[in-house]
Scaffold this motif. Structure first.
Motif, PDB file in Angstrom:
ATOM      1  N   THR A 121      41.724  42.113  32.682  1.00  0.00           N
ATOM      2  CA  THR A 121      41.973  40.701  32.372  1.00  0.00           C
ATOM      3  C   THR A 121      42.837  40.040  33.448  1.00  0.00           C
ATOM      4  N   ILE A 122      43.842  40.768  33.968  1.00  0.00           N
ATOM      5  CA  ILE A 122      44.703  40.191  35.003  1.00  0.00           C
ATOM      6  C   ILE A 122      43.914  39.935  36.282  1.00  0.00           C
ATOM      7  N   ILE A 123      43.063  40.893  36.660  1.00  0.00           N
ATOM      8  CA  ILE A 123      42.238  40.699  37.862  1.00  0.00           C
ATOM      9  C   ILE A 123      41.253  39.548  37.657  1.00  0.00           C
ATOM     10  N   ALA A 124      40.685  39.452  36.458  1.00  0.00           N
ATOM     11  CA  ALA A 124      39.770  38.340  36.176  1.00  0.00           C
ATOM     12  C   ALA A 124      40.482  37.001  36.295  1.00  0.00           C
ATOM     13  N   GLN A 125      41.698  36.905  35.795  1.00  0.00           N
ATOM     14  CA  GLN A 125      42.470  35.670  35.927  1.00  0.00           C
ATOM     15  C   GLN A 125      42.838  35.404  37.378  1.00  0.00           C
ATOM     16  N   GLU A 126      43.095  36.452  38.137  1.00  0.00           N
ATOM     17  CA  GLU A 126      43.417  36.290  39.554  1.00  0.00           C
ATOM     18  C   GLU A 126      42.258  35.646  40.312  1.00  0.00           C
ATOM     19  N   TRP A 127      41.032  35.952  39.871  1.00  0.00           N
ATOM     20  CA  TRP A 127      39.846  35.379  40.523  1.00  0.00           C
ATOM     21  C   TRP A 127      39.304  34.175  39.762  1.00  0.00           C
ATOM     22  N   ASP A 128      40.178  33.592  38.929  1.00  0.00           N
ATOM     23  CA  ASP A 128      39.895  32.311  38.257  1.00  0.00           C
ATOM     24  C   ASP A 128      38.728  32.384  37.273  1.00  0.00           C
TER      25      ASP A 128
ATOM     26  N   ASP B 147      37.376  32.608  33.412  1.00  0.00           N
ATOM     27  CA  ASP B 147      37.866  32.141  32.117  1.00  0.00           C
ATOM     28  C   ASP B 147      37.826  33.300  31.123  1.00  0.00           C
ATOM     29  N   ILE B 148      39.011  33.843  30.828  1.00  0.00           N
ATOM     30  CA  ILE B 148      39.087  34.976  29.903  1.00  0.00           C
ATOM     31  C   ILE B 148      38.711  34.550  28.490  1.00  0.00           C
ATOM     32  N   ASN B 149      39.099  33.326  28.094  1.00  0.00           N
ATOM     33  CA  ASN B 149      38.776  32.852  26.743  1.00  0.00           C
ATOM     34  C   ASN B 149      37.280  32.790  26.523  1.00  0.00           C
ATOM     35  N   GLY B 150      36.566  32.328  27.545  1.00  0.00           N
ATOM     36  CA  GLY B 150      35.101  32.301  27.432  1.00  0.00           C
ATOM     37  C   GLY B 150      34.514  33.688  27.340  1.00  0.00           C
ATOM     38  N   LEU B 151      35.123  34.630  28.090  1.00  0.00           N
ATOM     39  CA  LEU B 151      34.638  36.017  28.032  1.00  0.00           C
ATOM     40  C   LEU B 151      34.858  36.617  26.658  1.00  0.00           C
ATOM     41  N   ILE B 152      36.048  36.360  26.082  1.00  0.00           N
ATOM     42  CA  ILE B 152      36.347  36.893  24.746  1.00  0.00           C
ATOM     43  C   ILE B 152      35.430  36.269  23.706  1.00  0.00           C
ATOM     44  N   ALA B 153      35.180  34.960  23.841  1.00  0.00           N
ATOM     45  CA  ALA B 153      34.257  34.293  22.907  1.00  0.00           C
ATOM     46  C   ALA B 153      32.860  34.872  23.014  1.00  0.00           C
ATOM     47  N   GLY B 154      32.451  35.172  24.261  1.00  0.00           N
ATOM     48  CA  GLY B 154      31.138  35.786  24.450  1.00  0.00           C
ATOM     49  C   GLY B 154      31.065  37.166  23.821  1.00  0.00           C
TER      50      GLY B 154
ATOM     51  N   VAL C 144      44.000  50.670  26.869  1.00  0.00           N
ATOM     52  CA  VAL C 144      44.696  49.379  26.830  1.00  0.00           C
ATOM     53  C   VAL C 144      45.145  48.972  28.229  1.00  0.00           C
ATOM     54  N   THR C 145      45.646  49.924  29.005  1.00  0.00           N
ATOM     55  CA  THR C 145      46.084  49.637  30.370  1.00  0.00           C
ATOM     56  C   THR C 145      44.926  49.133  31.222  1.00  0.00           C
ATOM     57  N   ILE C 146      43.778  49.794  31.132  1.00  0.00           N
ATOM     58  CA  ILE C 146      42.608  49.368  31.905  1.00  0.00           C
ATOM     59  C   ILE C 146      42.144  47.981  31.459  1.00  0.00           C
ATOM     60  N   PHE C 147      42.184  47.722  30.155  1.00  0.00           N
ATOM     61  CA  PHE C 147      41.756  46.418  29.649  1.00  0.00           C
ATOM     62  C   PHE C 147      42.658  45.303  30.188  1.00  0.00           C
ATOM     63  N   PHE C 148      43.983  45.522  30.146  1.00  0.00           N
ATOM     64  CA  PHE C 148      44.901  44.497  30.649  1.00  0.00           C
ATOM     65  C   PHE C 148      44.732  44.308  32.154  1.00  0.00           C
TER      66      PHE C 148
ATOM     67  N   VAL D 101      45.267  47.244  40.756  1.00  0.00           N
ATOM     68  CA  VAL D 101      44.509  48.484  40.579  1.00  0.00           C
ATOM     69  C   VAL D 101      45.400  49.700  40.814  1.00  0.00           C
ATOM     70  N   LEU D 102      46.246  49.658  41.857  1.00  0.00           N
ATOM     71  CA  LEU D 102      47.130  50.793  42.149  1.00  0.00           C
ATOM     72  C   LEU D 102      48.169  50.978  41.048  1.00  0.00           C
ATOM     73  N   THR D 103      48.693  49.872  40.517  1.00  0.00           N
ATOM     74  CA  THR D 103      49.645  49.970  39.403  1.00  0.00           C
ATOM     75  C   THR D 103      48.981  50.568  38.166  1.00  0.00           C
ATOM     76  N   THR D 104      47.755  50.122  37.900  1.00  0.00           N
ATOM     77  CA  THR D 104      46.996  50.670  36.767  1.00  0.00           C
ATOM     78  C   THR D 104      46.722  52.151  36.967  1.00  0.00           C
ATOM     79  N   TRP D 105      46.429  52.526  38.200  1.00  0.00           N
ATOM     80  CA  TRP D 105      46.184  53.934  38.532  1.00  0.00           C
ATOM     81  C   TRP D 105      47.408  54.778  38.203  1.00  0.00           C
ATOM     82  N   GLY D 106      48.595  54.301  38.615  1.00  0.00           N
ATOM     83  CA  GLY D 106      49.823  55.036  38.321  1.00  0.00           C
ATOM     84  C   GLY D 106      50.099  55.139  36.832  1.00  0.00           C
ATOM     85  N   LEU D 107      49.907  54.020  36.114  1.00  0.00           N
ATOM     86  CA  LEU D 107      50.124  54.038  34.661  1.00  0.00           C
ATOM     87  C   LEU D 107      49.104  54.931  33.964  1.00  0.00           C
ATOM     88  N   TYR D 108      47.892  54.971  34.503  1.00  0.00           N
ATOM     89  CA  TYR D 108      46.843  55.824  33.928  1.00  0.00           C
ATOM     90  C   TYR D 108      47.216  57.300  34.028  1.00  0.00           C
TER      91      TYR D 108
END
Length: 366
Positions: free
Chosen positions: A147-154, A156-163, A140-144, A97-104
């Motif tokens: 997705t990274i935080i979602a993967q960190e908490w296990d 399934d990004i593929n299921g989310l994208i399919a949904g 794009v930065t917020i979206f990535f 989140v802090l890295t995204t904040w800086g990039l934002y």
């Protein structure tokens, strides 16, 4: 000595608190001394790119020290492995989140980066692209980051994208206006009817373009009001871009009285034409000064010419100067400007007038 008389739990709590206070102290040191010292060093360089990056990450770095202090203090406490893993996941999510904040915060850096590319490649990039691409990169930065935080908490990004794919049609119908504004913004970007800072006029608004984003375009009117126009509306309207005029037109009729002698009329026309041809702020390409017609109450001289400047304030100043010079020519030649007048004739004499005289009354209308 004091720690020796405490219980192990109390000792751990005190040490964890000291660890947190230590990193909080480091945050203060970083804020008041280290950061300003590094910023002062970067300010002496020839480029402002490094300085902008540092300023973008200033506040995220401050929060990082506090977050790391909390994380280190919690790790020192004798929690079980499952809870420590949970704390680590929280800390890693905070880092993302802090890295995204800086990039934002790097919007100004994007503009500098594009300008550098423009200088290196010797290409012209429209200013309207800078804020639009910066906002796109932010999304794009917020979206990535999501997705990274979602993967960190296990998750399934593929299921989310399919949904999202299955609900795409419903989403498109619900967000029809928002999508229309996004596509309208793309049309404006590609067609480039105006740029940031241009003076435009549409059927709905007139003013200076200040910003464009995915949903709308912000226009500052001459009354200093900020008008937000949806991109879909703006993309479907006729747009007059006054800033892209190479010159600005002045045209009007100058009426002089009917008792003006022909010689004086010819001389006035000649002197006005000469004055316009020699005026440094009048465009030399098209200058028309002609005795065009016999009006109802005046001899009409037609003037048609252009100013070199297109700026509204400068245009009015040049127009005023030309008017003063025309008045000076008329005064020098003793020629009067006509004003609308009308003659009324009465067939029946008015009371008190001789019956055999025809009465003439001139009604002057200003």
């Amino acid at each position: 000595m004091l720690l020796n008389i405490m219980s192990p739990t109390a000792q751990n709590a005190v040490i964890a608190s000291l660890i947190f206070l230590f990193f909080l102290f480091l945050s203060k040191i970083f804020t008041t001394h280290v950061f300003h010292l590094v910023l002062k060093i970067f300010s002496k360089t020839n480029t402002e790119f490094d300085e902008k990056i540092l300023l973008s990450f200033e506040r995220p770095l401050r929060v990082f020290f506090v977050a790391f202090g909390i994380y280190a203090a919690l790790l020192y406490l004798p929690f079980d492995a499952g809870l420590q893993l949970l704390i680590t996941k929280f800390f890693r999510s905070v880092i993302i989140v802090l890295t995204t904040w800086g990039l934002y915060n790097l919007q100004d850096v994007h503009s500098i980066f594009f300008k550098k590319i423009q200088e290196k490649l010797n290409v012209q990039i429209d200013k309207i692209l800078f804020p639009f691409i910066s906002k796109f990169l932010r999304v794009v930065t917020i979206f990535f980051a999501f997705t990274i935080i979602a993967q960190e908490w296990d998750y399934d990004i593929n299921g989310l994208i399919a949904g999202l794919g299955l609900g795409g049609l419903a989403f498109a119908l619900a967000a029809k206006d928002a999508l229309a504004n996004i596509f309208g913004g793309m049309v404006i970007i590609l067609d480039k009817p105006f740029s940031i800072g241009d003076w435009i006029k549409t059927p709905s608004v007139e003013g200076t373009v200040e910003d464009i984003n995915f949903r709308s375009t912000k226009i500052r009117t001459f009354a200093q009001a900020l008008v937000t126009v949806p991109n879909s509306t703006l993309a479907n309207e006729s747009i007059t871009n006054w800033s892209r005029m190479g010159k600005r037109r002045i045209t009007f009729y100058l009426g002089v009285t009917y008792n003006t002698p022909r010689k004086k009329l010819e001389k006035c026309i000649s002197e006005i034409r000469t004055m316009l041809e020699n005026h440094p702020e009048i465009h030399k390409e098209t200058i028309i000064v002609r005795f065009e017609e016999f009006g109802e109450s005046s001899l009409n001289i037609f003037l048609y010419f252009f100013t070199v400047t297109t700026a509204w304030g400068e245009y009015l100043r040049v127009k005023e100067d030309v008017n003063y010079k025309i008045m000076e020519i008329l005064e020098r030649e003793e020629v009067s400007v006509a004003f609308p007048s009308r003659s009324i004739y009465f067939e029946t004499p008015l009371p008190g007038e001789a019956k055999d005289s025809q009465h003439n009354i001139k009604e002057r209308i200003n």
